[in-house]
Motif scaffolding. Structure first.
Motif, short mmCIF file in Angstrom:
data_model
loop_
_atom_site.label_atom_id
_atom_site.label_comp_id
_atom_site.label_asym_id
_atom_site.label_seq_id
_atom_site.Cartn_x
_atom_site.Cartn_y
_atom_site.Cartn_z
N GLY A 82 0.76 -1.24 0.00
CA GLY A 82 0.00 0.00 0.00
C GLY A 82 0.79 1.29 0.00
O GLY A 82 0.22 2.37 -0.21
N LYS A 83 2.11 1.21 0.20
CA LYS A 83 2.90 2.44 0.27
C LYS A 83 4.38 2.09 0.31
O LYS A 83 4.76 0.90 0.27
N LEU A 84 5.23 3.12 0.39
CA LEU A 84 6.66 2.94 0.60
C LEU A 84 7.12 3.99 1.61
O LEU A 84 6.83 5.18 1.46
N ASP A 85 7.82 3.54 2.65
CA ASP A 85 8.38 4.45 3.65
C ASP A 85 9.89 4.52 3.60
O ASP A 85 10.48 5.56 3.92
N ILE A 86 10.53 3.41 3.21
CA ILE A 86 11.98 3.31 3.29
C ILE A 86 12.51 2.65 2.03
O ILE A 86 12.06 1.56 1.65
N MET A 87 13.46 3.29 1.39
CA MET A 87 14.20 2.68 0.29
C MET A 87 15.67 2.61 0.70
O MET A 87 16.30 3.63 0.95
N TRP A 88 16.19 1.39 0.79
CA TRP A 88 17.61 1.23 1.12
C TRP A 88 18.34 0.66 -0.09
O TRP A 88 18.19 -0.50 -0.43
N ALA A 89 19.12 1.50 -0.75
CA ALA A 89 19.96 1.08 -1.87
C ALA A 89 21.23 0.47 -1.29
O ALA A 89 22.23 1.15 -1.08
N ASN A 90 21.20 -0.83 -1.06
CA ASN A 90 22.28 -1.52 -0.36
C ASN A 90 23.15 -2.36 -1.30
O ASN A 90 24.31 -2.62 -0.99
N ALA A 91 22.62 -2.76 -2.43
CA ALA A 91 23.35 -3.66 -3.33
C ALA A 91 24.65 -3.01 -3.80
O ALA A 91 24.68 -1.82 -4.13
N GLY A 92 25.71 -3.80 -3.85
CA GLY A 92 26.99 -3.27 -4.33
C GLY A 92 27.95 -4.39 -4.66
O GLY A 92 27.79 -5.53 -4.20
N ILE A 93 28.96 -4.06 -5.45
CA ILE A 93 30.01 -5.03 -5.79
C ILE A 93 31.36 -4.34 -5.62
O ILE A 93 31.48 -3.11 -5.69
N VAL A 94 32.39 -5.13 -5.39
CA VAL A 94 33.73 -4.59 -5.25
C VAL A 94 34.45 -4.74 -6.59
O VAL A 94 34.18 -5.66 -7.36
N SER A 95 35.37 -3.82 -6.87
CA SER A 95 36.12 -3.89 -8.11
C SER A 95 37.21 -4.96 -8.02
O SER A 95 37.68 -5.30 -6.93
N ARG A 96 37.60 -5.51 -9.13
CA ARG A 96 38.65 -6.52 -9.16
C ARG A 96 39.98 -5.89 -8.73
O ARG A 96 40.22 -4.71 -8.94
N GLY A 97 40.83 -6.69 -8.13
CA GLY A 97 42.12 -6.15 -7.67
C GLY A 97 42.26 -6.31 -6.19
O GLY A 97 41.90 -7.34 -5.63
N GLY A 98 42.74 -5.27 -5.53
CA GLY A 98 43.12 -5.23 -4.13
C GLY A 98 42.44 -6.17 -3.17
O GLY A 98 42.93 -7.25 -2.89
N VAL A 99 41.30 -5.77 -2.65
CA VAL A 99 40.68 -6.52 -1.56
C VAL A 99 40.40 -7.97 -1.93
O VAL A 99 40.68 -8.87 -1.13
N PRO A 100 39.86 -8.28 -3.12
CA PRO A 100 39.60 -9.70 -3.41
C PRO A 100 40.83 -10.58 -3.36
O PRO A 100 40.73 -11.78 -3.23
N SER A 101 42.04 -10.00 -3.48
CA SER A 101 43.25 -10.81 -3.49
C SER A 101 43.43 -11.56 -2.18
O SER A 101 44.11 -12.58 -2.12
N VAL A 102 42.81 -11.09 -1.09
CA VAL A 102 42.94 -11.78 0.19
C VAL A 102 42.24 -13.14 0.15
O VAL A 102 42.53 -14.01 0.96
N LEU A 103 41.31 -13.31 -0.78
CA LEU A 103 40.64 -14.59 -0.94
C LEU A 103 41.10 -15.31 -2.22
O LEU A 103 40.43 -16.17 -2.75
N GLY A 104 42.28 -14.93 -2.69
CA GLY A 104 42.83 -15.58 -3.86
C GLY A 104 42.36 -15.01 -5.18
O GLY A 104 42.57 -15.60 -6.23
N GLY A 105 41.74 -13.85 -5.14
CA GLY A 105 41.27 -13.23 -6.38
C GLY A 105 42.42 -12.66 -7.19
O GLY A 105 43.58 -12.63 -6.77
#
Length: 289
Positions: A82-105
């Motif tokens: 019946g309505k909308l009170d809250i919109m949370w734009a939470n979806a996101g992805i990380v770029s390739r490189g730095g941080v993923p390398s800790v998991l073998g990326g």
């Protein structure tokens, strides 16, 4: 009284990680939740958790980079609840490189970063947030106001190795939050962001469709020893998804009725208060730097 009693919330990227945790928390606080995720089975999994705890939720398989999908998600909230009170734009992805390398990326030098990947990170993190806000506004205005929340990152304030595209999109979110808070305040719409530092899900760095972990990086690393943690604040438990969700809950609740245009570092524990240079005390505690 429940803090979100009678509210209707859309949370994107709610099939895992922070989004899933927040969907359960928001529902427990009285909200009806639209769980949006690019993976429909994950979204259904979150709905199942919400309904098992006595809450009300509906899933939408949708891509935040596709405008028609975002519009359909908002329409689902209005038609179903019946309505909308809250919109949370939470979806996101990380770029390739730095941080993923800790998991073998794959480790990429900046000069080798593909334009296609830049466009993908920009589309999900920044354009997706823009589309969520754009399509939420008419429904929020019709409702007499409401809240837009976005997920930024500590990397929008300080440098992380080798994820410049990701950092750029999150800094863009901070700017969009400030601008929209100015433009939309006249409609009674508040716009804020959280910028998590710690307590986030390993799913963020995993391949799409990997099993949902349901814990933070720090929690999955095993026994917690605050003496070796780089977090200045020393507590007897690791930071969790719930810590970040709690901050989001506050910002979307009426308790934050006069807060708008803010990007709040969450689960920070004093990390962002450091100066860049390291002192002997830091080196002694963390010899690897």
């Amino acid at each position: 009284m429940a803090r979100l009693n009678g509210k209707v919330a859309v949370i994107t990227g709610a099939g895992s990680g922070l989004g899933r945790q927040a969907a359960q928390m928001f529902a427990a606080e009285g909200a009806k939740v639209v769980v949006m995720d690019i993976l429909g089975d994950r979204a259904e999994g979150t709905v199942k958790l919400v309904t098992e705890q006595g809450g009300e939720a509906v899933s939408v398989e949708a891509d935040t980079t596709v405008e028609a999908d975002v519009a359909r998600t908002v329409d689902t909230a209005v038609r179903r609840f019946g309505k909308l009170d809250i919109m949370w734009a939470n979806a996101g992805i990380v770029s390739r490189g730095g941080v993923p390398s800790v998991l073998g990326g794959e480790q990429l030098a900046f000069e080798d970063f593909p334009l296609e990947d830049w466009n993908n990170v920009l589309a999900v993190n920044l354009t997706g947030s823009f589309l969520c806000a754009k399509h939420a506004v008419p429904a929020l205005r019709a409702n007499g106001g409401g809240v837009i929340l976005m997920t930024s990152s500590a990397s929008s304030f300080v440098a992380y190795h080798s994820i410049a595209p990701y950092s750029a999109t999150k800094a863009g979110i901070n700017g969009m939050v400030r601008a929209l808070s100015l433009d939309l305040g006249k409609y009674g719409i508040r716009v804020n962001a959280i910028a998590p530092t710690h307590g986030m899900s390993p799913n963020f760095l995993m391949e799409q469709g990997a099993p949902v972990v349901g814990q933070s990086y720090e929690e999955v690393q095993g026994a917690w020893d605050p003496s070796v943690s780089p977090i200045p604040l020393k507590l007897d438990r690791p930071p969790s998804l719930t810590d970040n969700a709690n901050a989001a809950l506050f910002l979307v609740s009426d308790e934050a009725a006069y807060i708008s245009g803010l990007t709040l570092p969450t689960t920070d524990g004093g990390t962002l208060a450091r100066v860049a240079m390291q002192f002997p005390e830091d080196m002694a505690s963390h010899p690897s730097g």
